[in-house]
Design a protein around this motif. Structure first.
Motif, PDB file in Angstrom:
ATOM      1  N   ASP A  54      -8.909   1.749  -0.493  1.00  0.00           N
ATOM      2  CA  ASP A  54      -8.090   2.301   0.594  1.00  0.00           C
ATOM      3  C   ASP A  54      -6.807   2.906   0.043  1.00  0.00           C
ATOM      4  O   ASP A  54      -6.388   3.986   0.463  1.00  0.00           O
ATOM      5  N   ALA A 103       0.840  -1.204   0.000  1.00  0.00           N
ATOM      6  CA  ALA A 103       0.000   0.000   0.000  1.00  0.00           C
ATOM      7  C   ALA A 103       0.876   1.256   0.000  1.00  0.00           C
ATOM      8  O   ALA A 103       0.594   2.217  -0.724  1.00  0.00           O
ATOM      9  N   TYR A 150      -5.190  -3.711   3.111  1.00  0.00           N
ATOM     10  CA  TYR A 150      -5.877  -2.566   2.548  1.00  0.00           C
ATOM     11  C   TYR A 150      -6.547  -2.960   1.241  1.00  0.00           C
ATOM     12  O   TYR A 150      -5.996  -3.733   0.451  1.00  0.00           O
ATOM     13  N   ALA A 205      -3.479   4.877  10.145  1.00  0.00           N
ATOM     14  CA  ALA A 205      -4.341   3.768  10.580  1.00  0.00           C
ATOM     15  C   ALA A 205      -4.667   3.909  12.068  1.00  0.00           C
ATOM     16  O   ALA A 205      -5.824   3.755  12.481  1.00  0.00           O
ATOM     17  N   PRO A 235      -7.439   0.227   7.342  1.00  0.00           N
ATOM     18  CA  PRO A 235      -7.570  -0.849   6.359  1.00  0.00           C
ATOM     19  C   PRO A 235      -8.968  -1.467   6.428  1.00  0.00           C
ATOM     20  O   PRO A 235      -9.402  -1.896   7.496  1.00  0.00           O
ATOM     21  N   ARG A 288      -2.154  -5.907   8.555  1.00  0.00           N
ATOM     22  CA  ARG A 288      -3.268  -5.135   8.016  1.00  0.00           C
ATOM     23  C   ARG A 288      -3.367  -5.436   6.529  1.00  0.00           C
ATOM     24  O   ARG A 288      -2.356  -5.586   5.851  1.00  0.00           O
TER      25      ARG A 288
END
Length: 166
Positions: free
Chosen positions: A53, A13, A49, A28, A35, A47
């Motif tokens: 996102d 990400a 995403y 976050a 996420p 996490r």
């Protein structure tokens, strides 16, 4: 496979959005961009995403780079969440530094420019395509099995849906 069935880990990400892991983690933890596929449940969990996102992460980065306040960015992200991200790629987000405006037509953009003040705009469709391109070169993960996917392009399924709808 649809884009809803794929998640992207933090480093992926970050690479696609052009941000640092420290920014991602802070955003976050403070609820700016959480996420949506899988939040972190303590140490050791990853996490995940969604594609949307990552698009929002890149939008946040662009606004920060132009000096828009974090408070205004939070308001914008909340607005995008509430509207459900529909037609996101057809939207232009405009800011005069104090306020962020959603424009969905050239007339709305023109009306904002008529005010005479300096305006910064983000054509979300361009950000969308940038993220698609970046993610097509990176690793995704199947949400259901955890299988790593290399070079999956979330646009493929969206393009198939658009073509079927016509």
């Amino acid at each position: 496979m649809t884009s809803e069935e794929i998640g992207y880990r933090g480093p992926t990400a970050c690479a696609a959005a052009g941000i640092t892991y420290r920014q991602l983690d802070y955003w976050a933890r403070t609820g700016l961009v959480e996420p949506s596929v899988r939040p972190a449940y303590g140490s050791g969990t990853q996490r995940l995403y969604s594609f949307h996102d990552v698009v929002v992460l890149k939008i946040v980065k662009r606004f920060l780079d132009t000096g828009v306040s974090l408070q205004n960015i939070r308001t914008t992200v909340q607005h995008l969440r509430e509207r459900g991200f529909r037609d996101l790629e057809r939207m232009t987000l405009m800011s005069d530094g104090a306020t962020v405006y959603e424009c969905t037509s050239p007339d709305e953009v023109h009306a904002l420019l008529q005010g005479g003040q300096g305006i910064f705009g983000i054509a979300v469709g361009v950000v969308w395509r940038d993220v698609e391109s970046a993610l097509s070169q990176l690793h995704g993960e199947r949400v259901d099995t955890g299988e790593t996917l290399v070079g999956h392009n979330p646009a493929d399924e969206l393009a198939r849906r658009r073509n079927r709808a016509v």
